[in-house]
Design a protein around this motif. Structure first.
Motif, PDB file in Angstrom:
ATOM      1  N   LEU A 115       0.828  -1.206   0.000  1.00  0.00           N
ATOM      2  CA  LEU A 115       0.000   0.000   0.000  1.00  0.00           C
ATOM      3  C   LEU A 115       0.863   1.257   0.000  1.00  0.00           C
ATOM      4  N   ALA A 116       1.949   1.224   0.769  1.00  0.00           N
ATOM      5  CA  ALA A 116       2.833   2.389   0.816  1.00  0.00           C
ATOM      6  C   ALA A 116       3.477   2.640  -0.542  1.00  0.00           C
ATOM      7  N   ALA A 117       3.919   1.582  -1.201  1.00  0.00           N
ATOM      8  CA  ALA A 117       4.596   1.740  -2.487  1.00  0.00           C
ATOM      9  C   ALA A 117       3.660   2.239  -3.581  1.00  0.00           C
ATOM     10  N   ARG A 118       2.357   1.988  -3.439  1.00  0.00           N
ATOM     11  CA  ARG A 118       1.402   2.402  -4.461  1.00  0.00           C
ATOM     12  C   ARG A 118       0.728   3.736  -4.142  1.00  0.00           C
ATOM     13  N   ASN A 119       1.156   4.395  -3.050  1.00  0.00           N
ATOM     14  CA  ASN A 119       0.542   5.660  -2.665  1.00  0.00           C
ATOM     15  C   ASN A 119       1.650   6.657  -2.328  1.00  0.00           C
ATOM     16  N   LYS A 120       2.002   7.498  -3.285  1.00  0.00           N
ATOM     17  CA  LYS A 120       3.124   8.412  -3.097  1.00  0.00           C
ATOM     18  C   LYS A 120       2.901   9.378  -1.940  1.00  0.00           C
ATOM     19  N   ALA A 121       1.671   9.831  -1.769  1.00  0.00           N
ATOM     20  CA  ALA A 121       1.400  10.827  -0.738  1.00  0.00           C
ATOM     21  C   ALA A 121       1.504  10.251   0.671  1.00  0.00           C
ATOM     22  N   LEU A 122       1.109   8.986   0.847  1.00  0.00           N
ATOM     23  CA  LEU A 122       1.048   8.403   2.185  1.00  0.00           C
ATOM     24  C   LEU A 122       2.142   7.365   2.442  1.00  0.00           C
ATOM     25  N   ALA A 123       3.085   7.213   1.526  1.00  0.00           N
ATOM     26  CA  ALA A 123       4.096   6.167   1.680  1.00  0.00           C
ATOM     27  C   ALA A 123       4.852   6.307   3.000  1.00  0.00           C
ATOM     28  N   ALA A 124       5.395   7.481   3.254  1.00  0.00           N
ATOM     29  CA  ALA A 124       6.185   7.672   4.479  1.00  0.00           C
ATOM     30  C   ALA A 124       5.338   7.518   5.740  1.00  0.00           C
ATOM     31  N   PRO A 125       4.140   8.133   5.835  1.00  0.00           N
ATOM     32  CA  PRO A 125       3.321   7.924   7.046  1.00  0.00           C
ATOM     33  C   PRO A 125       2.938   6.474   7.287  1.00  0.00           C
ATOM     34  N   ILE A 126       2.644   5.726   6.227  1.00  0.00           N
ATOM     35  CA  ILE A 126       2.281   4.311   6.395  1.00  0.00           C
ATOM     36  C   ILE A 126       3.459   3.540   6.975  1.00  0.00           C
ATOM     37  N   LEU A 127       4.642   3.715   6.396  1.00  0.00           N
ATOM     38  CA  LEU A 127       5.816   3.005   6.887  1.00  0.00           C
ATOM     39  C   LEU A 127       6.173   3.431   8.307  1.00  0.00           C
ATOM     40  N   LEU A 128       6.029   4.704   8.599  1.00  0.00           N
ATOM     41  CA  LEU A 128       6.350   5.193   9.947  1.00  0.00           C
ATOM     42  C   LEU A 128       5.381   4.633  10.979  1.00  0.00           C
ATOM     43  N   ALA A 129       4.104   4.527  10.630  1.00  0.00           N
ATOM     44  CA  ALA A 129       3.117   3.951  11.551  1.00  0.00           C
ATOM     45  C   ALA A 129       3.435   2.492  11.840  1.00  0.00           C
ATOM     46  N   ALA A 130       3.794   1.718  10.795  1.00  0.00           N
ATOM     47  CA  ALA A 130       4.166   0.319  10.996  1.00  0.00           C
ATOM     48  C   ALA A 130       5.405   0.208  11.871  1.00  0.00           C
ATOM     49  N   LEU A 131       6.357   1.089  11.660  1.00  0.00           N
ATOM     50  CA  LEU A 131       7.582   1.088  12.462  1.00  0.00           C
ATOM     51  C   LEU A 131       7.280   1.391  13.926  1.00  0.00           C
ATOM     52  N   LEU A 132       6.402   2.338  14.166  1.00  0.00           N
ATOM     53  CA  LEU A 132       6.050   2.714  15.538  1.00  0.00           C
ATOM     54  C   LEU A 132       5.391   1.553  16.270  1.00  0.00           C
TER      55      LEU A 132
ATOM     56  N   ALA B   9      12.405  -5.030   8.499  1.00  0.00           N
ATOM     57  CA  ALA B   9      11.596  -5.224   7.298  1.00  0.00           C
ATOM     58  C   ALA B   9      11.069  -3.880   6.794  1.00  0.00           C
ATOM     59  N   VAL B  10      10.552  -3.049   7.698  1.00  0.00           N
ATOM     60  CA  VAL B  10      10.073  -1.728   7.302  1.00  0.00           C
ATOM     61  C   VAL B  10      11.227  -0.870   6.806  1.00  0.00           C
ATOM     62  N   THR B  11      12.369  -0.954   7.487  1.00  0.00           N
ATOM     63  CA  THR B  11      13.530  -0.146   7.107  1.00  0.00           C
ATOM     64  C   THR B  11      13.998  -0.463   5.697  1.00  0.00           C
ATOM     65  N   PHE B  12      14.174  -1.752   5.395  1.00  0.00           N
ATOM     66  CA  PHE B  12      14.661  -2.121   4.057  1.00  0.00           C
ATOM     67  C   PHE B  12      13.586  -1.929   2.992  1.00  0.00           C
ATOM     68  N   ALA B  13      12.314  -2.019   3.375  1.00  0.00           N
ATOM     69  CA  ALA B  13      11.257  -1.665   2.424  1.00  0.00           C
ATOM     70  C   ALA B  13      11.359  -0.191   2.056  1.00  0.00           C
ATOM     71  N   ALA B  14      11.614   0.657   3.061  1.00  0.00           N
ATOM     72  CA  ALA B  14      11.775   2.090   2.805  1.00  0.00           C
ATOM     73  C   ALA B  14      13.003   2.350   1.933  1.00  0.00           C
ATOM     74  N   ILE B  15      14.083   1.602   2.170  1.00  0.00           N
ATOM     75  CA  ILE B  15      15.286   1.763   1.345  1.00  0.00           C
ATOM     76  C   ILE B  15      14.990   1.390  -0.110  1.00  0.00           C
ATOM     77  N   GLY B  16      14.304   0.267  -0.306  1.00  0.00           N
ATOM     78  CA  GLY B  16      13.961  -0.138  -1.666  1.00  0.00           C
ATOM     79  C   GLY B  16      13.065   0.868  -2.363  1.00  0.00           C
ATOM     80  N   LEU B  17      12.081   1.388  -1.630  1.00  0.00           N
ATOM     81  CA  LEU B  17      11.166   2.366  -2.215  1.00  0.00           C
ATOM     82  C   LEU B  17      11.886   3.676  -2.515  1.00  0.00           C
ATOM     83  N   HIS B  18      12.745   4.117  -1.604  1.00  0.00           N
ATOM     84  CA  HIS B  18      13.481   5.361  -1.813  1.00  0.00           C
ATOM     85  C   HIS B  18      14.442   5.249  -2.992  1.00  0.00           C
ATOM     86  N   HIS B  19      14.976   4.063  -3.228  1.00  0.00           N
ATOM     87  CA  HIS B  19      15.899   3.863  -4.343  1.00  0.00           C
ATOM     88  C   HIS B  19      15.240   4.215  -5.678  1.00  0.00           C
ATOM     89  N   VAL B  20      13.931   4.019  -5.760  1.00  0.00           N
ATOM     90  CA  VAL B  20      13.211   4.302  -7.006  1.00  0.00           C
ATOM     91  C   VAL B  20      12.617   5.705  -6.998  1.00  0.00           C
TER      92      VAL B  20
END
Length: 266
Positions: A107-124, A137-148
């Protein structure tokens, strides 16, 4: 089919190893049953197509990660910290992070506006459990998403997540359970070929996530990053090995994520 194959290779390899190594029969039978259900969903699944349905799915997944904090009995880590990571379902328990994080990453990867809040909520939520594997898992997902995407907000989540995951891993380590944690080490103790077989299945799964699953590049790398985070933490400490070890949660989580293959990008 590549998505089904990505899930099936490690699950089948792990089930074969467990059956040959004297694991309780319900361990590998549970994994195979979960694989059958997940494969059916992957072949026929659909993602949410409206803002309301996306937000409802997001809320449900975050609730799944919140449930262990109120429902599960705490275990004591090796440092004495209380650990709550599981959703009790009668005779079995589901690891909340492994169920919820893969589809949350999708869901985070398919929503540019909410990607960071979604990942941050899962991390919290993972931080309060605490669950170092879910944190990585959340950290490396964020790294993969940020790479693109090169989204600085997602990059910031990756930095915060790395620090938080280290803190979680130091305070949340539990004694290992046979056929759940230390899978590669235990398999190597039996025969090096067994460990290499399981490692090859995990590597093939990762490569299929990156190159062959039917998603955008950002989504593929985010999902592969989440898988990589779970596996790396399982190799570094006493955390469940996804797909090759006993546990229906990662099969359900990655199966659910791989079935969300008709979500319009927003």
């Amino acid at each position: 089919m590549p998505a089904v194959l990505a899930l099936a290779l490690p699950v089948l390899a792990g089930a074969a190893w467990m059956a040959a190594s004297g694991a309780p029969a319900h361990y590998w039978q549970t994994n195979l049953a979960a694989l059958v259900l997940a494969s059916g969903w992957i072949m026929a699944g659909r993602g949410p197509h409206t803002a309301l349905s996306r937000h409802m799915l997001l809320a449900l997944l975050l609730l799944l990660m919140l449930l262990p904090l109120g429902l599960s009995e705490p275990l004591r880590s090796v440092t004495g910290a209380e650990v709550r990571r599981w959703i009790p379902l009668g005779p079995v328990s589901l690891h909340a992070g492994m169920v919820a994080i893969p589809p949350l990453v999708m869901l985070a990867a398919r929503n540019k506006a909410l990607a960071a809040p979604i990942l941050l909520a899962a991390l919290l939520l993972a931080f309060f459990q605490p669950d170092g594997a879910s944190g990585f898992a959340v950290t490396f997902a964020a790294i993969g998403l940020h790479h693109v995407t090169r989204d600085w907000k997602v990059g910031l989540v990756a930095i915060v997540g790395f620090v938080a995951a280290i803190v979680m891993s130091l305070s949340g380590e539990l004694p290992p359970q046979p056929f759940v944690e230390r899978v590669l080490v235990d398999a190597a103790g039996q025969h090096l070929v067994l460990a290499l077989m399981l490692a090859a299945a995990l590597g093939a799964c990762f490569l299929l996530f990156v190159f062959a699953t039917p998603f955008t590049r950002a989504t593929r790398l985010a999902l592969a990053g989440a898988f990589f985070g779970f596996v790396v933490m399982a190799m570094m400490s006493h955390y469940p090995f996804p797909l090759v070890g006993y546990g229906a949660a990662p099969i359900a989580g990655f199966g659910l994520a791989l079935g969300l293959h008709r979500i319009p990008a927003r």
